[in-house]
Scaffold this motif. Structure first.
Motif, short mmCIF file in Angstrom:
data_model
loop_
_atom_site.label_atom_id
_atom_site.label_comp_id
_atom_site.label_asym_id
_atom_site.label_seq_id
_atom_site.Cartn_x
_atom_site.Cartn_y
_atom_site.Cartn_z
N GLU A 62 0.82 -1.22 0.00
CA GLU A 62 0.00 0.00 0.00
C GLU A 62 0.85 1.27 0.00
OE1 GLU A 62 -3.59 2.06 2.67
OE2 GLU A 62 -2.73 0.12 3.23
N LYS A 63 2.00 1.22 0.67
CA LYS A 63 2.85 2.41 0.80
C LYS A 63 3.88 2.54 -0.32
CE LYS A 63 2.61 2.21 5.87
NZ LYS A 63 3.41 2.02 7.12
N PHE A 64 4.04 1.50 -1.12
CA PHE A 64 5.13 1.48 -2.10
C PHE A 64 4.83 2.43 -3.26
CE2 PHE A 64 7.54 -0.30 -5.68
CZ PHE A 64 8.80 -0.36 -5.10
N ARG A 65 5.87 3.06 -3.75
CA ARG A 65 5.74 3.97 -4.88
C ARG A 65 6.37 3.34 -6.13
NH1 ARG A 65 7.96 10.25 -5.26
NH2 ARG A 65 7.38 10.60 -7.45
N PHE A 66 5.55 3.11 -7.11
CA PHE A 66 6.02 2.52 -8.36
C PHE A 66 6.66 3.60 -9.23
CE2 PHE A 66 2.66 -0.38 -6.96
CZ PHE A 66 3.33 -1.58 -7.03
N GLU A 67 7.69 3.19 -10.00
CA GLU A 67 8.45 4.11 -10.83
C GLU A 67 8.60 3.53 -12.24
OE1 GLU A 67 9.33 6.99 -9.84
OE2 GLU A 67 9.29 6.89 -7.64
N PRO A 68 8.86 4.39 -13.24
CA PRO A 68 8.96 3.93 -14.64
C PRO A 68 10.08 2.93 -14.89
CG PRO A 68 8.71 6.32 -14.54
CD PRO A 68 8.95 5.85 -13.14
N GLU A 69 11.16 3.01 -14.12
CA GLU A 69 12.31 2.15 -14.40
C GLU A 69 12.15 0.74 -13.82
OE1 GLU A 69 13.23 4.41 -10.56
OE2 GLU A 69 12.41 4.87 -12.54
N ALA A 86 -2.65 -1.58 -11.63
CA ALA A 86 -3.08 -0.28 -12.13
C ALA A 86 -2.08 0.82 -11.77
CB ALA A 86 -4.46 0.05 -11.56
N ALA A 87 -1.58 0.79 -10.54
CA ALA A 87 -0.65 1.82 -10.09
C ALA A 87 0.68 1.72 -10.84
CB ALA A 87 -0.42 1.70 -8.59
N ALA A 88 1.17 0.50 -11.04
CA ALA A 88 2.44 0.32 -11.73
C ALA A 88 2.33 0.72 -13.19
CB ALA A 88 2.88 -1.14 -11.61
N GLU A 89 1.25 0.34 -13.85
CA GLU A 89 1.08 0.72 -15.26
C GLU A 89 0.95 2.23 -15.40
OE1 GLU A 89 -1.51 -0.46 -19.22
OE2 GLU A 89 -2.36 -0.90 -17.25
N THR A 90 0.22 2.87 -14.50
CA THR A 90 0.08 4.32 -14.53
C THR A 90 1.43 5.00 -14.36
OG1 THR A 90 -2.17 4.21 -13.65
CG2 THR A 90 -1.02 6.30 -13.42
N ALA A 91 2.29 4.42 -13.53
CA ALA A 91 3.61 5.00 -13.29
C ALA A 91 4.56 4.79 -14.46
CB ALA A 91 4.21 4.39 -12.03
N GLY A 92 4.19 3.90 -15.40
CA GLY A 92 5.03 3.65 -16.56
C GLY A 92 5.94 2.45 -16.42
N ALA A 93 5.74 1.66 -15.36
CA ALA A 93 6.56 0.46 -15.16
C ALA A 93 6.06 -0.67 -16.06
CB ALA A 93 6.50 0.03 -13.70
N TRP A 94 6.93 -1.64 -16.32
CA TRP A 94 6.51 -2.89 -16.96
C TRP A 94 5.90 -3.79 -15.90
CZ3 TRP A 94 6.12 -4.34 -21.94
CH2 TRP A 94 6.82 -3.62 -22.90
N VAL A 95 4.82 -4.47 -16.25
CA VAL A 95 4.16 -5.39 -15.32
C VAL A 95 4.09 -6.77 -15.95
CG1 VAL A 95 2.08 -5.88 -13.98
CG2 VAL A 95 2.76 -3.50 -14.39
N ILE A 96 4.51 -7.79 -15.21
CA ILE A 96 4.39 -9.18 -15.64
C ILE A 96 3.38 -9.86 -14.73
CG2 ILE A 96 5.57 -11.38 -16.00
CD1 ILE A 96 8.19 -9.82 -16.24
N ASP A 97 2.26 -10.27 -15.30
CA ASP A 97 1.21 -10.94 -14.53
C ASP A 97 1.45 -12.44 -14.56
OD1 ASP A 97 -1.07 -11.74 -13.24
OD2 ASP A 97 -2.39 -11.42 -14.96
N ALA A 98 1.84 -13.00 -13.41
CA ALA A 98 2.07 -14.44 -13.30
C ALA A 98 0.99 -15.11 -12.47
CB ALA A 98 3.44 -14.70 -12.69
N ALA A 99 -0.15 -14.43 -12.28
CA ALA A 99 -1.19 -14.96 -11.39
C ALA A 99 -2.59 -14.77 -11.93
CB ALA A 99 -1.07 -14.30 -10.01
N ASP A 100 -2.73 -14.67 -13.25
CA ASP A 100 -4.05 -14.64 -13.91
C ASP A 100 -4.88 -13.40 -13.57
OD1 ASP A 100 -3.83 -16.84 -15.47
OD2 ASP A 100 -5.11 -18.14 -14.28
N ASN A 101 -4.23 -12.30 -13.20
CA ASN A 101 -5.00 -11.08 -12.93
C ASN A 101 -5.58 -10.48 -14.21
OD1 ASN A 101 -4.54 -10.35 -9.93
ND2 ASN A 101 -2.49 -10.89 -10.66
N THR A 102 -4.97 -10.77 -15.35
CA THR A 102 -5.40 -10.17 -16.62
C THR A 102 -6.08 -11.19 -17.53
OG1 THR A 102 -3.18 -10.58 -17.51
CG2 THR A 102 -3.61 -8.41 -16.56
N ARG A 103 -6.49 -12.33 -16.95
CA ARG A 103 -7.13 -13.37 -17.76
C ARG A 103 -8.33 -12.80 -18.51
NH1 ARG A 103 -5.56 -17.59 -19.98
NH2 ARG A 103 -4.58 -18.33 -18.06
N GLY A 104 -8.39 -13.02 -19.82
CA GLY A 104 -9.50 -12.55 -20.64
C GLY A 104 -9.28 -11.18 -21.26
#
Length: 331
Positions: A62-69, A86-104
Motif C-alpha cells: 500500500e505504501k510502495f511507490r512505483f516508478e517507470p524504471e 493499475a498503479a504500476a502501469e500508470t507509473a510507466g513500469a513494466w508489469v508481468i502478470d504471473a497470477a491470472d489477474n489479466t485473464r481474458g
C-alpha cells in the motif's frame, strides 16, 4: 536507460512460486540485491528474505511507490494485486502478470520466452502475462511438431501447487492428520480431500462440462501455437505437491514415421527425451521431459506421448526470470 538503474519488484511473497523465482534470479545473476523490492499487503507480514547473501526486507504494498524504471511481477491475485497493476502501469513500469489477474484481457500480451519473445517489442501495453504452467509446458512439447499438427488432446495431471500455496498447506495438514489416524478436513472450496486422492476436477464444471482452468489452458495454447490447431483439454489434480505430467494425443496432418517424430522432439529446445517421464524426475530441473512416444493403434496419423516438468521452477520461475532479463536489458 542503463540496466544498473533498473529495479525488480515482486508482489506476493507468500506464494508457492516465490522461492523458486528468487532462486532462479540469484542463480542466473539477473539482478543484484540492491535492485530488488519485495512487497506484501501489510508491512511485517513476512520476514526479510535472503537474496545473494543479503537480507531484503518485505515492504508494504500500500505504501510502495512505483516508478517507470521498474519491472513489476505479480505473483498473487485479488484486489490488492489489481490495484498494484493499475498503479504500476500508470507509473510507466513494466508489469508481468504471473497470477491470472489479466485473464481474458486481449490487450495484454501473452509472452513465452521461447515461443514468442519478439512480442515484447510489439506489446500494446506495458503489461504482459505469462502462460499458466501447464500451457507453458505443453506448448514447448508441441513446438517441434507445430507445423504438422492437425489436432491435439491434452490430459494434464497438475500438482496441488497449481492450486496455490493454501492448497499445498491444506494437503500437508490432511496428510499429517491421516497418518495420525484422524479424519482429514476438506476445503469446502474444492469439495474433495487433496491428500491421497486424484481429482477429475478441482473446480466446479461449467455447463459444457469443461472447467475454467481447462478453457484457459486451451486459450493459452491457441495464443502461443496458433488457431490452426484444433484442441481439447482435461485437467486432473494429482495428490503430489510439485511437478506436472501431461498425456498428449497428437493428430498429424499427414502420415509420418515414428522415427521422424522422435527426431523432431529430440531436437526440440529445452526438451529431453527419456523412456518414462515422471513428474518427480522433472522436479528441480530446467528441462521438459518427453517420452513414451508411440503411434496410436486407432489412427496411423495419431501419436501419443508424455511430457513432464517442474511447474513452479521450470514453467513459472525460469520463464518469468527470462522475461525479466529481456525487459531489464532491452526495454
Amino acid at each position: 536507460m542503463s540496466e544498473v538503474n533498473r529495479e525488480l519488484v515482486l508482489v506476493g511473497v507468500d506464494n508457492a512460486a516465490f522461492q523458486p523465482l528468487l532462486e532462479v534470479l540469484e542463480e542466473r545473476e539477473i539482478i543484484e540485491a540492491g535492485q530488488l523490492h519485495l512487497l506484501e499487503e501489510e508491512e511485517g507480514e513476512a520476514d526479510p528474505q535472503v537474496f545473494a547473501n543479503r537480507n531484503v526486507p518485505v515492504e508494504s504494498l500500500e505504501k510502495f511507490r512505483f516508478e517507470p524504471e521498474q519491472v513489476v511481477v505479480l505473483l498473487k491475485s485479488g484486489a490488492s494485486a489489481q490495484a498494484a497493476l493499475a498503479a504500476a502501469e500508470t507509473a510507466g513500469a513494466w508489469v508481468i502478470d504471473a497470477a491470472d489477474n489479466t485473464r481474458g484481457d486481449e490487450s495484454v500480451t501473452l509472452v513465452h520466452p521461447l515461443l514468442n519473445p519478439v512480442s515484447l517489442a510489439e506489446a500494446e501495453r506495458r503489461v504482459l502475462a505469462l502462460p499458466a504452467a501447464g500451457a507453458a509446458m505443453v506448448a514447448e512439447a508441441l513446438l517441434p511438431l507445430r507445423e504438422r499438427i492437425q489436432a491435439v488432446e491434452v490430459v494434464l495431471n497438475q500438482p496441488v501447487s497449481a492450486l496455490g500455496k493454501s492448497a499445498v498447506d491444506a494437503m500437508a495438514a490432511q496428510t499429517a492428520r491421516m497418518f495420525n489416524g484422524q479424519e482429514a478436513e476438506v476445503d469446502p472450496a474444492i469439495g474433495h480431500r487433496l491428500a491421497f486422492n486424484h481429482l477429475s476436477s478441482a473446480e466446479k464444471p461449467l455447463a459444457s462440462g469443461h472447467n475454467l482452468a481447462e478453457l484457459a489452458l486451451i486459450h493459452d495454447l491457441r495464443r502461443l501455437l496458433g488457431d490452426q490447431i484444433a484442441m481439447d483439454a482435461t485437467i486432473n489434480t494429482a495428490s503430489v505437491f510439485h511437478g506436472q505430467l501431461a498425456n498428449l494425443r497428437v493428430a498429424m496432418k499427414e502420415e509420418v514415421e515414428a522415427g521422424e517424430v522422435s527426431a523432431l522432439l529430440r531436437n526440440g529446445a529445452r526438451l529431453k527425451m527419456t523412456e518414462r517421464p515422471s513428474s518427480q524426475e522433472a522436479v528441480g530441473g530446467d528441462e521438459t521431459l518427453v517420452g513414451r512416444l508411440r503411434q496410436s493403434l486407432l489412427n496411423p496419423k495419431q501419436f501419443n506421448f508424455c511430457a513432464a516438468s517442474d511447474n513452479l521452477r521450470r514453467d513459472l520461475a525460469v520463464n518469468c526470470a527470462q522475461v525479466v532479463h529481456l525487459l531489464l536489458k532491452n526495454h
